[in-house]
Design a protein around this motif. Structure first.
Motif, short mmCIF file in Angstrom:
data_model
loop_
_atom_site.label_atom_id
_atom_site.label_comp_id
_atom_site.label_asym_id
_atom_site.label_seq_id
_atom_site.Cartn_x
_atom_site.Cartn_y
_atom_site.Cartn_z
N MET A 132 0.84 -1.19 0.00
CA MET A 132 0.00 0.00 0.00
C MET A 132 0.88 1.24 0.00
O MET A 132 1.73 1.42 0.85
N ASN A 133 0.71 2.09 -0.96
CA ASN A 133 1.50 3.31 -1.05
C ASN A 133 0.93 4.38 -0.15
O ASN A 133 -0.26 4.62 -0.12
N GLU A 134 1.81 5.04 0.60
CA GLU A 134 1.39 6.14 1.47
C GLU A 134 1.50 7.48 0.77
O GLU A 134 0.89 8.44 1.16
N GLY A 135 2.30 7.53 -0.26
CA GLY A 135 2.46 8.74 -1.04
C GLY A 135 3.18 8.41 -2.33
O GLY A 135 4.10 7.61 -2.32
N VAL A 136 2.73 8.99 -3.43
CA VAL A 136 3.33 8.73 -4.73
C VAL A 136 3.47 10.05 -5.47
O VAL A 136 2.53 10.85 -5.49
N ILE A 137 4.63 10.27 -6.06
CA ILE A 137 4.86 11.43 -6.92
C ILE A 137 5.42 10.89 -8.23
O ILE A 137 6.42 10.17 -8.25
N ILE A 138 4.75 11.24 -9.33
CA ILE A 138 5.11 10.71 -10.65
C ILE A 138 5.54 11.85 -11.57
O ILE A 138 4.85 12.87 -11.67
N TYR A 139 6.67 11.64 -12.24
CA TYR A 139 7.16 12.53 -13.28
C TYR A 139 7.25 11.73 -14.57
O TYR A 139 7.04 10.52 -14.57
N GLU A 140 7.61 12.40 -15.65
CA GLU A 140 7.69 11.73 -16.95
C GLU A 140 8.60 10.51 -16.92
O GLU A 140 8.25 9.46 -17.43
N ASN A 141 9.79 10.63 -16.31
CA ASN A 141 10.76 9.54 -16.33
C ASN A 141 11.11 9.01 -14.94
O ASN A 141 12.11 8.31 -14.79
N ALA A 142 10.31 9.35 -13.94
CA ALA A 142 10.63 8.91 -12.58
C ALA A 142 9.37 8.85 -11.74
O ALA A 142 8.41 9.58 -11.97
N MET A 143 9.42 7.95 -10.76
CA MET A 143 8.33 7.83 -9.80
C MET A 143 8.95 7.63 -8.43
O MET A 143 9.93 6.89 -8.28
N LEU A 201 11.98 4.68 1.05
CA LEU A 201 11.66 5.57 -0.05
C LEU A 201 12.04 4.84 -1.34
O LEU A 201 13.21 4.45 -1.50
N TYR A 202 11.09 4.63 -2.21
CA TYR A 202 11.32 3.96 -3.49
C TYR A 202 11.45 4.99 -4.59
O TYR A 202 10.69 5.96 -4.65
N CYS A 203 12.43 4.76 -5.48
CA CYS A 203 12.62 5.60 -6.65
C CYS A 203 12.69 4.66 -7.86
O CYS A 203 13.47 3.70 -7.85
N LYS A 204 11.88 4.91 -8.86
CA LYS A 204 11.90 4.10 -10.08
C LYS A 204 12.13 5.04 -11.24
O LYS A 204 11.37 5.98 -11.47
N PHE A 205 13.23 4.80 -11.96
CA PHE A 205 13.56 5.61 -13.13
C PHE A 205 13.30 4.78 -14.38
O PHE A 205 13.67 3.61 -14.45
N ASN A 206 12.65 5.40 -15.37
CA ASN A 206 12.25 4.65 -16.56
C ASN A 206 12.61 5.35 -17.86
O ASN A 206 11.97 5.15 -18.87
N ASN A 207 13.63 6.17 -17.83
CA ASN A 207 14.07 6.88 -19.03
C ASN A 207 14.63 5.87 -20.04
O ASN A 207 15.49 5.07 -19.71
N LYS A 240 18.02 21.22 -12.86
CA LYS A 240 16.64 21.62 -12.60
C LYS A 240 15.77 20.39 -12.30
O LYS A 240 14.97 20.41 -11.35
N THR A 241 15.92 19.33 -13.06
CA THR A 241 15.14 18.11 -12.84
C THR A 241 15.56 17.44 -11.55
O THR A 241 14.72 16.96 -10.78
N ALA A 242 16.87 17.41 -11.27
CA ALA A 242 17.36 16.84 -10.02
C ALA A 242 16.76 17.58 -8.83
O ALA A 242 16.37 16.96 -7.84
N LYS A 243 16.66 18.88 -8.92
CA LYS A 243 16.06 19.69 -7.85
C LYS A 243 14.60 19.31 -7.64
O LYS A 243 14.15 19.17 -6.50
N ARG A 244 13.86 19.11 -8.73
CA ARG A 244 12.45 18.68 -8.61
C ARG A 244 12.37 17.32 -7.94
O ARG A 244 11.49 17.09 -7.09
N TYR A 245 13.26 16.41 -8.30
CA TYR A 245 13.27 15.07 -7.69
C TYR A 245 13.59 15.18 -6.19
O TYR A 245 12.97 14.49 -5.37
N ILE A 246 14.53 16.02 -5.83
CA ILE A 246 14.89 16.21 -4.42
C ILE A 246 13.70 16.76 -3.64
O ILE A 246 13.40 16.29 -2.54
#
Length: 141
Positions: free
Chosen positions: A1-12, A21-27, A37-43
Motif C-alpha cells: 500500500m502506497n502512502e504517497g506517490v509522486i510521478i514525473y515523466e521519467n521517474a516515480m 523511499l522507493y525511486c523508479k527511473f524509466n528513461n 533543474k530536474t534533479a532539484k524537482r526530484y529532491i
C-alpha cells in the motif's frame, strides 16, 4: 500500500508502510542527461515524501538509460536535506552500464552513504530494511 506517490515523466517516487523511499527511473533515451533543474524537482519530491524521517532509498534503475550532469550529481550527493534523510541506497540494476555509472557516481560524488547494488528487488528491499533497523536500533518508528 502506497502512502504517497509522486510521478514525473521519467521517474516515480513513493513510500509505503515499510519506511523505505522507493525511486523508479524509466528513461529509455540513452542520450538523455539528468540536469540540475530536474534533479532539484526530484529532491523536492523526496523531501516531501520523507516528511522529515530518515529512510533507506531503494532506487530501481532496471532498463533506465542516460546519465547525469555533474551539477545534478553534486546536488543529489551534497544536498543537506537529502544527506539528513538518506540512511542508505540500494540500487536495483540489470545492465553493466548502469552499474558502472552508479559505482563511478558513488566513488566521485558520494562515498559516505552506504550503498549496495542488486539484481533482485527482494534482496534490495531486505538490505534497505536491515540498514533501517541498524540506523534506528530498538526504537519503534
Amino acid at each position: 500500500m502506497n502512502e504517497g506517490v509522486i510521478i514525473y515523466e521519467n521517474a516515480m517516487f513513493w513510500t509505503d508502510s515499510s519506511g523505505i523511499l522507493y525511486c523508479k527511473f524509466n528513461n529509455k533515451d540513452s542520450k538523455s542527461t539528468l540536469d540540475y533543474k530536474t534533479a532539484k524537482r526530484y529532491i523536492d519530491a523526496i523531501i516531501n515524501l520523507c516528511n522529515g524521517k530518515a529512510m533507506p532509498f531503494l532506487i530501481d534503475v532496471r532498463d533506465a538509460k542516460g546519465t547525469f550532469s555533474i551539477a545534478a550529481a553534486k546536488l543529489i550527493a551534497k544536498n543537506i536535506e537529502l544527506v539528513k534523510l538518506r540512511i542508505s541506497e540500494a540500487f536495483v540494476i540489470n545492465s553493466i552500464g548502469i552499474t558502472l555509472l552508479i559505482t563511478s557516481y558513488k566513488r566521485i560524488f558520494n562515498p559516505i552513504t552506504p550503498f549496495a547494488v542488486f539484481r533482485e528487488l527482494d534482496t534490495a528491499k531486505a538490505y534497505s530494511l536491515d540498514t533501517k533497523d541498524k540506523f534506528y536500533g530498538s526504537i519503534q518508528v
